[in-house]
Design a protein around this motif. Structure first.
Motif, mmCIF file in Angstrom:
data_model
loop_
_atom_site.group_PDB
_atom_site.id
_atom_site.type_symbol
_atom_site.label_atom_id
_atom_site.label_comp_id
_atom_site.label_asym_id
_atom_site.label_seq_id
_atom_site.Cartn_x
_atom_site.Cartn_y
_atom_site.Cartn_z
ATOM 1 N N HIS A 70 0.848 -1.198 0.000
ATOM 2 C CA HIS A 70 0.000 0.000 0.000
ATOM 3 C C HIS A 70 0.883 1.248 0.000
ATOM 4 O O HIS A 70 0.671 2.177 -0.783
ATOM 5 C CB HIS A 70 -0.897 -0.005 1.247
ATOM 6 N N ILE A 71 1.889 1.254 0.874
ATOM 7 C CA ILE A 71 2.782 2.416 0.951
ATOM 8 C C ILE A 71 3.540 2.598 -0.354
ATOM 9 O O ILE A 71 3.733 3.726 -0.830
ATOM 10 C CB ILE A 71 3.748 2.255 2.140
ATOM 11 N N VAL A 87 0.985 3.956 -3.133
ATOM 12 C CA VAL A 87 0.553 5.351 -3.009
ATOM 13 C C VAL A 87 1.795 6.230 -3.133
ATOM 14 O O VAL A 87 2.731 6.106 -2.350
ATOM 15 C CB VAL A 87 -0.139 5.597 -1.647
ATOM 16 N N HIS A 109 0.541 10.093 1.791
ATOM 17 C CA HIS A 109 0.175 8.901 2.555
ATOM 18 C C HIS A 109 -0.602 9.307 3.810
ATOM 19 O O HIS A 109 -0.226 10.229 4.520
ATOM 20 C CB HIS A 109 1.430 8.139 2.979
ATOM 21 N N GLY A 148 7.320 7.099 2.821
ATOM 22 C CA GLY A 148 5.887 6.968 3.035
ATOM 23 C C GLY A 148 5.528 7.124 4.503
ATOM 24 O O GLY A 148 4.553 7.793 4.852
ATOM 25 N N ASN A 150 5.496 10.677 5.606
ATOM 26 C CA ASN A 150 4.254 11.359 5.252
ATOM 27 C C ASN A 150 3.175 11.117 6.304
ATOM 28 O O ASN A 150 2.428 12.028 6.680
ATOM 29 C CB ASN A 150 3.754 10.884 3.882
ATOM 30 N N TYR A 151 3.077 9.865 6.775
ATOM 31 C CA TYR A 151 2.129 9.560 7.846
ATOM 32 C C TYR A 151 2.460 10.374 9.103
ATOM 33 O O TYR A 151 1.568 10.918 9.759
ATOM 34 C CB TYR A 151 2.173 8.066 8.200
#
Length: 290
Positions: free
Chosen positions: A128-129, A132, A136, A174, A177-178
């Motif tokens: 998923h990471i 995207v 994220h 990623g 970003n979270y």
């Protein structure tokens, strides 16, 4: 906000996004499930406890209960096309959509806990990471806020293994970003961490939590070498400002190992039994509620 309202809200939202009449979220007997093709996703919420005072719950780890193996082990030759080949766009979108649906199911079921305690730990598929490319956590941030919570109530859990080593740079970006959106970060390893390179990666990502599983220690629980390795691991994690977690504790001997080697947090079915039975032996009874 009523749970039924939230279920309908997310069904409507997914319907608009995918221009579909399918309503994947189902509320039955006070629990939310999600449908993804032939797969039905349910939640198991495991209490995460203080290692030295297990009656103190600091959060919950969300795990999937599904009928099929939905996240198969991938080798490098399977991961690379997903990341680099334009022909894999449809597959990447499917992975992302399943990951989002699963986390939404977990979040909705988390709201059914009478007393919300601490942080909800949510696994995120590494694919998923990688799939995207930017922002994220933006999509799921809207889910969290709609549920009346904040991103700092959620820890994004990423499992790392050698198969993803070529993509650590992209995964680290990623996760950053979270972090910028307020999420906490947890790294999970399916092996005993003791090499300099892995600790350097942990130091770079700077997670709030680092997780290992008691299932990886079976057969070695009484080993002096294992105790020394885990003690060094926990001391290093503490020096980096993170907390260490030992999960899947099913027996008393693993609880003792977790405490004696310095793990901060624990989870497992062992505590479900010892904390509800006041007639356990004297060593276990110190952990009984009340």
């Amino acid at each position: 906000m009523p749970l039924q309202y939230l279920v309908e809200y997310f069904n409507d939202r997914l319907g608009r996004e995918h221009r579909s009449s399918v309503r994947p979220f189902i509320l039955e007997a006070g629990k939310v499930s999600g449908l993804f093709g032939p797969v039905r996703v349910d939640s198991i919420l495991k209490p995460l406890r203080n290692a030295f005072t297990p009656s103190v719950i600091v959060g919950h780890a969300a795990r999937m209960n599904v009928a099929t193996n939905t996240v198969p082990h991938l080798y490098v030759n399977k991961i690379k096309p997903l990341v680099t080949n334009n022909n894999s766009v449809e597959e990447a979108e499917s992975i992302i959509n399943f990951d989002r649906l699963s986390r939404t199911v977990h979040m909705l079921n988390y709201l059914t806990i009478v007393h919300l305690e601490g942080v909800l730990f949510l696994d995120v598929d590494p694919r998923h990471i990688l799939g995207v490319k930017q922002d994220h956590g933006a999509y799921f941030e809207e889910v969290i806020r709609q549920c009346g919570l904040e991103t700092n109530n959620v820890a994004i859990v990423l499992t790392l293994n050698s198969q993803y080593a070529p993509y650590y740079e992209a995964l680290a970006k990623g996760l950053e970003n979270y972090r910028h959106r307020g999420y906490q970060i947890a790294l999970k390893f399916d092996y005993i961490v003791r090499n300099v390179q892995t600790f350097s990666l942990i130091e770079r990502i700077a997670p709030q939590y680092v997780i290992q599983s008691a299932r990886n220690l079976i057969g070695r629980v009484h080993s002096d070498e294992l105790f020394e390795q885990l003690s060094q691991f926990n001391a290093k994690i503490a020096s980096l400002g993170a907390q260490s977690i030992l999960e899947h504790i099913e027996e008393k001997k693993f609880d003792a190992l977790a405490r004696n080697s310095g793990f901060d947090l624990v989870d497992g079915d062992y505590y479900n039994e010892t904390l509800t039975d006041p007639f356990e032996d004297s060593d276990a009874s110190q952990y009984a509620v009340g």
